[in-house]
Enzyme design. Structure first.
Site, PDB file in Angstrom:
ATOM      1  N   GLY A  71      -5.771  -5.408 -22.218  1.00  0.00           N
ATOM      2  CA  GLY A  71      -4.598  -6.272 -22.291  1.00  0.00           C
ATOM      3  C   GLY A  71      -3.820  -6.304 -20.987  1.00  0.00           C
ATOM      4  O   GLY A  71      -4.233  -5.723 -19.975  1.00  0.00           O
ATOM      5  N   ASP A  97      -6.143  -0.815 -20.392  1.00  0.00           N
ATOM      6  CA  ASP A  97      -7.052  -1.348 -21.405  1.00  0.00           C
ATOM      7  C   ASP A  97      -7.230  -2.846 -21.134  1.00  0.00           C
ATOM      8  O   ASP A  97      -6.824  -3.338 -20.080  1.00  0.00           O
ATOM      9  CB  ASP A  97      -6.547  -1.045 -22.830  1.00  0.00           C
ATOM     10  CG  ASP A  97      -5.231  -1.734 -23.143  1.00  0.00           C
ATOM     11  OD1 ASP A  97      -4.803  -2.619 -22.368  1.00  0.00           O
ATOM     12  OD2 ASP A  97      -4.632  -1.394 -24.178  1.00  0.00           O
ATOM     13  N   HIS A 153       3.428   0.310 -12.915  1.00  0.00           N
ATOM     14  CA  HIS A 153       4.135  -0.949 -13.184  1.00  0.00           C
ATOM     15  C   HIS A 153       5.646  -0.725 -13.053  1.00  0.00           C
ATOM     16  O   HIS A 153       6.172   0.245 -13.611  1.00  0.00           O
ATOM     17  CB  HIS A 153       3.791  -1.435 -14.597  1.00  0.00           C
ATOM     18  CG  HIS A 153       4.352  -2.778 -14.898  1.00  0.00           C
ATOM     19  ND1 HIS A 153       3.776  -3.948 -14.445  1.00  0.00           N
ATOM     20  CD2 HIS A 153       5.472  -3.144 -15.576  1.00  0.00           C
ATOM     21  CE1 HIS A 153       4.502  -4.977 -14.850  1.00  0.00           C
ATOM     22  NE2 HIS A 153       5.527  -4.516 -15.539  1.00  0.00           N
ATOM     23  N   GLY A 165       0.787  -1.231   0.000  1.00  0.00           N
ATOM     24  CA  GLY A 165       0.000   0.000   0.000  1.00  0.00           C
ATOM     25  C   GLY A 165       0.819   1.280   0.000  1.00  0.00           C
ATOM     26  O   GLY A 165       0.291   2.357   0.285  1.00  0.00           O
ATOM     27  N   GLU A 213       7.829   5.517  -8.328  1.00  0.00           N
ATOM     28  CA  GLU A 213       6.381   5.249  -8.407  1.00  0.00           C
ATOM     29  C   GLU A 213       5.594   6.266  -7.595  1.00  0.00           C
ATOM     30  O   GLU A 213       4.560   6.777  -8.049  1.00  0.00           O
ATOM     31  CB  GLU A 213       6.067   3.845  -7.857  1.00  0.00           C
ATOM     32  CG  GLU A 213       6.662   2.722  -8.644  1.00  0.00           C
ATOM     33  CD  GLU A 213       6.183   1.350  -8.171  1.00  0.00           C
ATOM     34  OE1 GLU A 213       6.327   0.404  -8.936  1.00  0.00           O
ATOM     35  OE2 GLU A 213       5.670   1.236  -7.050  1.00  0.00           O
TER      36      GLU A 213
HETATM   37  C1  GRF Z   1       4.408  -1.628  -6.972  1.00  0.00           C
HETATM   38  O1  GRF Z   1       5.747  -1.912  -7.180  1.00  0.00           O
HETATM   39  C2  GRF Z   1       3.675  -1.577  -8.286  1.00  0.00           C
HETATM   40  O2  GRF Z   1       4.471  -1.146  -9.324  1.00  0.00           O
HETATM   41  C3  GRF Z   1       3.292  -3.015  -8.502  1.00  0.00           C
HETATM   42  O3  GRF Z   1       3.016  -3.508  -7.225  1.00  0.00           O
HETATM   43  C4  GRF Z   1       3.707  -2.762  -6.245  1.00  0.00           C
HETATM   44  C5  GRF Z   1       2.722  -2.254  -5.247  1.00  0.00           C
HETATM   45  O4  GRF Z   1       3.329  -1.712  -4.127  1.00  0.00           O
HETATM   46  N1  GRF Z   1       2.212  -3.068  -9.458  1.00  0.00           N
HETATM   47  P1  GRF Z   1       2.457  -1.006  -3.009  1.00  0.00           P
HETATM   48  O5  GRF Z   1       1.420  -2.016  -2.544  1.00  0.00           O
HETATM   49  O6  GRF Z   1       1.835   0.227  -3.578  1.00  0.00           O
HETATM   50  O7  GRF Z   1       3.444  -0.697  -1.914  1.00  0.00           O
END
Ligand code: GRF
Length: 200
Positions: free
Chosen positions: A136, A134, A102, A11, A167
């Site tokens: 895919g 989308d 991602h 999270g 992220e």
């Molecule tokens: C992140 O690395 C995201 O890119 C991937 O899953 C992870 C989630 O991390 N899809 P968190 O639960 O937000 O800490």
């Protein structure tokens, strides 16, 4: 705009979205007992756990999810650590309004274990992608990307530790841009521009 965040892990991205002031009204997890649910509770955001069941196919799951989102008046969705493919009932309800984060430079290394895939491939550079969802697998139009170098001694843990702060910066910025009608999509191309007056 009222947002839902779909989760399934620690999270940390949910935390970053909440810290950015995004109007998150609902958190839905496909797993019980995950850190993301604690973060939602601490922030006072309603959270639901929607478990996959053998008796219910993926389409029925997403019909239930779409109904949950509609009942909460949700207008846009972020998937952050949500390890399921979203199906038509949800995608069609939110055209161009679902973001996913991602941990690779898509289209390289889609799907599960992207960090491990990148390390196994021996890439010198990987990164983070935020994209529109989308039908895919991690294939929708790219909203934001940032490269992160891979060091020879990197493990999945050390590399993840350098990817996550990226992220936490890119995802809230993309969500706010979508929220403010600043993302203009033409086919696969997403431009960051001025607010679209039709969105307000
Ligand atoms: C992140 O690395 C995201 O890119 C991937 O899953 C992870 C989630 O991390 N899809 P968190 O639960 O937000 O800490």
């Amino acid at each position: 705009m009222k947002w839902a965040v779909l989760v399934g892990g620690r999270g940390s991205n949910l935390q970053a979205l909440l810290a950015s002031g995004l109007d998150v009204r609902l958190v839905v997890s496909h797993r019980a007992g995950v850190g993301a649910l604690d973060i939602a509770a601490a922030a006072g955001v309603p959270a639901r756990v929607l478990l996959a069941r053998a008796s219910r196919g993926p389409l029925a799951y997403d019909q239930e999810l779409a109904a949950l989102l509609a009942d909460a008046g949700i207008q846009a969705v972020v998937a952050a650590g949500y390890l399921r493919i979203l199906r038509a009932p949800v995608i069609d309800q939110y055209p161009g309004r679902i973001l996913n984060v991602h941990p690779s430079l898509l289209p390289a290394f889609p799907g599960l274990h992207a960090i491990e895939q990148a390390l196994a491939h021996g890439v010198k550079v990987t990164g983070v992608t935020v994209h529109l969802v989308d039908a895919g697998l991690d294939s929708g139009p790219i909203v934001a990307q940032e490269a992160v170098p891979v060091a020879p001694e990197d493990t999945a843990d050390t590399l993840a530790a350098r990817l996550q702060p990226v992220e936490h910066r890119l995802l809230p910025a993309a969500a706010w841009a979508l929220d403010q009608g600043r993302l203009h999509v033409a086919g696969r191309h997403v431009a960051w521009g001025e607010p679209d007056p039709r969105d307000h």
